[in-house]
Scaffold this motif. Structure first.
Motif, PDB file in Angstrom:
ATOM      1  N   GLY A 126      -1.467  -8.879 -13.188  1.00 47.98           N
ATOM      2  CA  GLY A 126      -0.105  -9.483 -12.801  1.00 47.98           C
ATOM      3  C   GLY A 126       0.861  -9.455 -14.226  1.00 47.98           C
ATOM      4  N   ASP A 144       1.664  -5.618 -14.982  1.00 45.58           N
ATOM      5  CA  ASP A 144       2.477  -4.921 -14.023  1.00 45.58           C
ATOM      6  C   ASP A 144       3.661  -5.410 -13.407  1.00 45.58           C
ATOM      7  OD1 ASP A 144       0.414  -2.891 -14.376  1.00 45.58           O
ATOM      8  OD2 ASP A 144      -1.196  -3.759 -12.707  1.00 45.58           O
ATOM      9  N   THR A 145       4.087  -6.407 -13.739  1.00 52.37           N
ATOM     10  CA  THR A 145       5.388  -7.213 -13.440  1.00 52.37           C
ATOM     11  C   THR A 145       6.454  -7.348 -14.336  1.00 52.37           C
ATOM     12  OG1 THR A 145       4.459  -9.337 -13.716  1.00 52.37           O
ATOM     13  CG2 THR A 145       3.601  -8.362 -11.714  1.00 52.37           C
ATOM     14  N   ILE A 177      14.184 -11.781 -16.200  1.00 53.09           N
ATOM     15  CA  ILE A 177      13.272 -11.418 -14.899  1.00 53.09           C
ATOM     16  C   ILE A 177      14.476 -11.344 -13.745  1.00 53.09           C
ATOM     17  CG2 ILE A 177      11.739 -12.344 -13.252  1.00 53.09           C
ATOM     18  CD1 ILE A 177      10.230 -13.234 -15.697  1.00 53.09           C
ATOM     19  N   HIS A 198      15.651  -8.433 -11.398  1.00 54.10           N
ATOM     20  CA  HIS A 198      15.543  -8.867 -10.039  1.00 54.10           C
ATOM     21  C   HIS A 198      16.977  -8.417  -9.228  1.00 54.10           C
ATOM     22  CE1 HIS A 198      14.465 -10.132  -5.873  1.00 54.10           C
ATOM     23  NE2 HIS A 198      15.576 -10.970  -5.987  1.00 54.10           N
ATOM     24  N   ARG A 208       9.035   0.819 -14.498  1.00 54.37           N
ATOM     25  CA  ARG A 208       9.386   1.205 -13.011  1.00 54.37           C
ATOM     26  C   ARG A 208       9.314   2.276 -12.368  1.00 54.37           C
ATOM     27  NH1 ARG A 208      12.660  -2.522  -8.300  1.00 54.37           N
ATOM     28  NH2 ARG A 208      11.929  -0.836  -6.440  1.00 54.37           N
ATOM     29  N   GLN A 217       5.856   3.837 -12.916  1.00 56.75           N
ATOM     30  CA  GLN A 217       4.962   3.346 -11.821  1.00 56.75           C
ATOM     31  C   GLN A 217       5.135   4.110 -10.384  1.00 56.75           C
ATOM     32  OE1 GLN A 217       5.828  -0.901 -11.761  1.00 56.75           O
ATOM     33  NE2 GLN A 217       4.100  -1.446 -13.214  1.00 56.75           N
TER      34      GLN A 217
END
Length: 357
Positions: A8, A11-12, A59, A63, A144, A147
């Protein structure tokens, strides 16, 4: 649990944001030590509240960049620029006033520079934070994208493997159908019409079971054996008493999941190279057993080599066996295998695969 936390974090956005801000404040701590402002680690400890604020704002900005609130690019980028400017202002003001508070209460030696809050200092600190926010957002966007590309590549690879498995599976039917139709034609030529009609009925039953199944889906072993049994009914009409069939499933194996039609090429090869090549009665033995977490599927047939009647082609030269090996590799990777070879006066083909229900 630790693995999930690590995954977590990696990957975040939290992981990359924490790394970027950690690097920035480690660099600031090193500069403070080199210019004689503070001992190693002091500036780093003093920056922990600013570190937490920076990670949190990064963060939030990420977002905003990826969230559903700003769908239009014409709206997203201006709003993101405004948000970065606002975050930079908040981070800068918190930095200078937090350092001023520490200078007044904990580190008197810092008062020489920390108490003086002018425009030049605000712009210098603000530029550093603006650069950090932009760098963090750029790296998060790149992460991102990587991924997403990896996910698309994995999906494409899975779809390609499924397509290959489906194609390999569907290659089996034309070969079998050609042989069966030849047999039916031979029965008609010999005026054995009743036997020909019986074989046509059994062929229809077999094709119904075959065509109704998804070529890339697993089926229960019991269903696979039922399909093989329908196939063997057709072959029994060809060979009559010359074909002796034995099927032995160990208790608990009927519910095991196996690739659809995985036994068909093995049984077909046993008929072609064993029963057809012998003048007398030939045995065909099919079994399933469990060994630990592995399922063993075995097809054994009488070998003409023991009687000197015929020679069997080398193992693996046929399309059926090659297709079976490829399908097993696509489905299970290196966890499954197909081994063929003579055992005494018989020939054996054995599939090893994970036992799944």
């Amino acid at each position: 649990m630790i693995g999930k936390v690590r995954a977590g974090f990696r990957d975040t956005p939290l992981g990359p944001a924490a790394v970027i801000w950690s690097f920035g404040y480690l660099l600031l701590d090193a500069i403070a030590f080199l210019i004689g402002r503070a001992a190693p680690g002091v500036t780093l400890l003093a920056s922990l509240p600013m570190f937490a604020l920076g990670v949190g704002q990064t963060i939030a900005l990420n977002h905003l960049r990826t969230g559903p609130v700003l769908q239009s690019a014409w709206l997203r980028w201006p709003a993101l620029v405004v948000a970065v400017v606002a975050a930079t202002a908040v981070q800068t003001l918190f930095d200078v006033y937090w350092m001023r508070f520490l200078a007044e209460n904990l580190f008197p030696a810092w008062q020489e520079w920390a108490l003086d809050i002018d425009l030049q200092r605000l712009l210098t600190v603000g530029f550093g934070y603006a650069w950090t926010f932009c760098l963090a957002l750029t790296l998060l966007a790149a992460m991102r994208a990587a991924q997403d590309n990896a996910r698309r590549a994995a999906n494409a690879e899975t779809e390609a493997a499924n397509a290959v498995s489906a194609a390999l599976r569907l290659q089996l039917n034309p070969h079998f159908l050609f042989n069966t139709l030849n047999s039916i034609s031979g029965l008609v030529t010999l005026d054995r019409k009743q036997e020909a009609e019986s074989m046509i009925d059994r062929l229809a039953e077999f094709l119904r079971a075959s065509l109704n199944a998804d070529p890339i889906e697993d089926v229960m072993l019991a269903h696979e054996i039922d399909t093989i049994d329908a196939y063997l009914h057709i072959e029994s009409a060809r060979f009559g008493d010359r074909l002796e069939i034995q099927i032995d499933l160990a208790p608990g194996t009927e519910d095991a999941k196996v690739p659809n039609f995985i036994l068909q090429p093995l049984v077909e090869n046993a008929i072609k190279h064993g029963v057809s090549a012998l003048q007398g009665t030939a045995l065909l033995y099919i079994s399933a057993a469990r060994e630990g977490d592995m399922l063993m599927l075995t097809v054994v047939n009488s070998s003409p080599e023991s009687n000197g009647e015929s020679s069997r082609p080398p193992a693996g030269t046929g399309v059926g066996l090659a297709n079976s090996r490829q399908r097993l590799a696509n489905r299970y990777g290196g966890k499954a295998s197909l081994e063929t070879g003579p055992v005494g006066d018989r020939y054996r083909a054995t599939i090893r695969m994970p036992f799944l229900t």
